[in-house]
Write an enzyme that holds these catalytic residues in place. Sequence first.
Site, PDB file in Angstrom:
ATOM      1  CD  GLN A 151      27.519  41.610  43.330  1.00 57.54           C
ATOM      2  OE1 GLN A 151      26.532  42.149  42.820  1.00 57.54           O
ATOM      3  NE2 GLN A 151      27.456  40.472  43.966  1.00 57.54           N
ATOM      4  N   GLY A 152      31.854  43.533  41.401  1.00 54.71           N
ATOM      5  CA  GLY A 152      32.464  43.038  40.157  1.00 54.71           C
ATOM      6  C   GLY A 152      32.536  41.535  40.124  1.00 54.71           C
ATOM      7  CB  SER A 194      28.477  39.342  35.791  1.00 54.66           C
ATOM      8  OG  SER A 194      27.547  39.007  36.779  1.00 54.66           O
ATOM      9  CD  GLU A 215      23.492  40.243  44.552  1.00 50.79           C
ATOM     10  OE1 GLU A 215      24.540  39.562  44.612  1.00 50.79           O
ATOM     11  OE2 GLU A 215      23.068  40.762  43.506  1.00 50.79           O
ATOM     12  CB  SER A 230      19.053  33.822  36.152  1.00 50.98           C
ATOM     13  OG  SER A 230      19.369  32.451  36.125  1.00 50.98           O
TER      14      SER A 230
END
Length: 398
Positions: free
Chosen positions: A126-127, A129, A244, A383
Amino acid sequence: MQLSFSAEDRAFQQEVRSFLKDYLPPRRRAQERLGIALSRDEYVQWHRILYERGWVAPTWPKEYGGPGWTVTQRFIFEEELGEAYAPRPLPYGLVMCGSMLIRFGTPEQKAFYLPRILSAEDLWCQGYSEPGAGSDLAGLQTRAERRGDRYVVNGTKIWTSYAHYANRCFCLVRTARGARKQDGVSVLLIDLERPSVTIRPIIGLDGLHYLNQVFFDNVEVPATDLVGEEGDGWKIAKYILGHERVGVASFARARKLLARLKKIAAAERDAGRPLIETDAFRRKVAEIEIELTSLQTTGLRVLAALSADREVGPEASLLKIRGTEVEQRISELMSEAIAWYGHPYDGPVLKDGWNEPPIGPDYAATVNPFYFFWRKASISGGSNEIQRNIIAKRTLGL
Ligand SMILES: Cc1cc2nc3c(=O)[nH]c(=O)nc-3n(C[C@H](O)[C@H](O)[C@H](O)COP(=O)(O)OP(=O)(O)OC[C@H]3O[C@@H](n4cnc5c(N)ncnc54)[C@H](O)[C@@H]3O)c2cc1C
């Protein structure tokens, strides 16, 4: 919410149990029990065992190769995996990219990619960040310029889990500059085996390699590998993040961890008494047990929403916060229970196992690496502070 299973569901539960008894390799079971990481080949082997049985993609509709299970069956399957200490296959293809393509992909993309995800011919990462674009994901800078029938991609992605295991990446890229940062973001499916892609390892606090930084230097991507329309990226990214975050919380796994904590606390002693019998420690364990029960109820609500093909809303954030907090808390209590036996820990124990004489009881060897490993849980997948912001905005209207 109390789940009482029908006769068919109980029969299904038995079927899953006997399958896991017969087909789950004992070493995979031991790795999962001790929290030891799987190699690429080990992931692929277990993925293919589930694939052969038709059970590797529980959330996919039958027409794409899913098993066509009800919500209850999916719940039972997850629970039985947890009970049997069966590892979960990597989620980046099956849970994230697969769900995205089923919802937003062209017929050609579905026909080409979905079978390859199912069979583990392709492993995805998964690209999202980037350095400087994590919580503020819309600030991403990786550029994709349209040149004829291709895009040319330049930029870098960071914290890319298992990119070194993967041969493809679903990637958020900037195709235009809009009035808002969220505009002009698109999703591209990128082949990582192109020569102008570089993958560099990042070693975690626990001493293990599962994170990476990925560099794109004039990487050419066919325009047919754009998902949705140009500029749809933000909408699609949010859809995948919902999936996710649901996947982040596994209550069966947490229950097994709790059982392990109780065993450790029964074996360790405090002033001659088993630790689990001291009031202070019992209270801490009871608090976790209560949290876990309510987490499970919320998880069922989210599963029901998913099965009715409703968007997963802020409940996914709630699940992510509580799920990761519970597992972190369990890892803290395990560490507290083994006390100084945790000090001579060695991170690679989680990867390769341990063939040195144990220092202290056997169960102590992986406790502290596991504690360090779980520090990441409240950061990855968005987060927990950001999840709280989402709840404040979308549920509480603040
Ligand atoms: C183990 C691990 C695996 C990961 N795997 C992947 C992956 O496979 N693919 C991928 O794309 N990314 C991945 N990530 C990246 C992850 O999504 C980001 O780390 C996360 O979104 C946080 O971004 P950041 O690291 O840039 O921290 P920052 O955004 O810089 O945040 C730093 C701190 O500030 C807080 N903060 C920031 N903004 C706010 C705000 N508005 N309000 C309150 N607090 C705020 C954050 O909560 C955090 O505590 C992974 C991360 C980890 C740790």
